[in-house]
Motif scaffolding. Sequence first.
Motif, PDB file in Angstrom:
ATOM      1  N   GLU A   1      -5.664  40.189 -33.784  1.00  0.00           N
ATOM      2  CA  GLU A   1      -4.842  39.009 -34.084  1.00  0.00           C
ATOM      3  C   GLU A   1      -4.855  38.024 -32.916  1.00  0.00           C
ATOM      4  N   LEU A   2      -4.797  38.547 -31.699  1.00  0.00           N
ATOM      5  CA  LEU A   2      -4.853  37.682 -30.518  1.00  0.00           C
ATOM      6  C   LEU A   2      -6.193  36.966 -30.440  1.00  0.00           C
ATOM      7  N   GLU A   3      -7.264  37.702 -30.682  1.00  0.00           N
ATOM      8  CA  GLU A   3      -8.603  37.123 -30.643  1.00  0.00           C
ATOM      9  C   GLU A   3      -8.755  36.022 -31.696  1.00  0.00           C
ATOM     10  N   LEU A   4      -8.261  36.267 -32.904  1.00  0.00           N
ATOM     11  CA  LEU A   4      -8.358  35.270 -33.969  1.00  0.00           C
ATOM     12  C   LEU A   4      -7.499  34.034 -33.678  1.00  0.00           C
TER      13      LEU A   4
ATOM     14  N   HIS B   1      -9.052  30.192 -33.230  1.00  0.00           N
ATOM     15  CA  HIS B   1      -8.548  29.009 -33.941  1.00  0.00           C
ATOM     16  C   HIS B   1      -8.527  27.781 -33.024  1.00  0.00           C
ATOM     17  N   PHE B   2      -8.332  27.990 -31.729  1.00  0.00           N
ATOM     18  CA  PHE B   2      -8.299  26.904 -30.749  1.00  0.00           C
ATOM     19  C   PHE B   2      -9.653  26.688 -30.075  1.00  0.00           C
ATOM     20  N   GLY B   3     -10.690  27.332 -30.602  1.00  0.00           N
ATOM     21  CA  GLY B   3     -12.034  27.122 -30.085  1.00  0.00           C
ATOM     22  C   GLY B   3     -12.424  28.014 -28.928  1.00  0.00           C
ATOM     23  N   VAL B   4     -11.648  29.066 -28.679  1.00  0.00           N
ATOM     24  CA  VAL B   4     -11.944  29.984 -27.576  1.00  0.00           C
ATOM     25  C   VAL B   4     -12.522  31.270 -28.142  1.00  0.00           C
ATOM     26  N   LYS B   5     -13.679  31.654 -27.649  1.00  0.00           N
ATOM     27  CA  LYS B   5     -14.300  32.911 -28.066  1.00  0.00           C
ATOM     28  C   LYS B   5     -14.292  33.859 -26.871  1.00  0.00           C
ATOM     29  N   PHE B   6     -13.751  35.047 -27.083  1.00  0.00           N
ATOM     30  CA  PHE B   6     -13.689  36.033 -26.013  1.00  0.00           C
ATOM     31  C   PHE B   6     -15.079  36.575 -25.718  1.00  0.00           C
ATOM     32  N   GLY B   7     -15.377  36.713 -24.443  1.00  0.00           N
ATOM     33  CA  GLY B   7     -16.630  37.333 -24.026  1.00  0.00           C
ATOM     34  C   GLY B   7     -16.544  38.832 -24.153  1.00  0.00           C
TER      35      GLY B   7
END
Length: 80
Positions: A32-35, A39-45
């Motif tokens: 849920e945190l990742e999604l 939504h704000f354009g941040v993709k976790f590495g």
Amino acid sequence: MSATNVTAPSAPKCLLCASGPSRVRDRLTARELELTWFHFGVKFGPDAAALLGHSPALELHECQACGFRFFVPTLPGNGG
């Protein structure tokens, strides 16, 4: 996410003013945190995703004295 207003006996003290115990305002899974960030354009590495994968759920706590909000468990970052 699941909203709540529970004060647990083991709830940590505030990271800002050291009052305690804090209360749980919300819970969310690592996914849920990742999604939410996506939504704000941040993709976790891969490093961040691996770190979050070790936490089954994150709790958003709120200090009952000063209102500061913080996540438990606190997750270390590498600034990268």
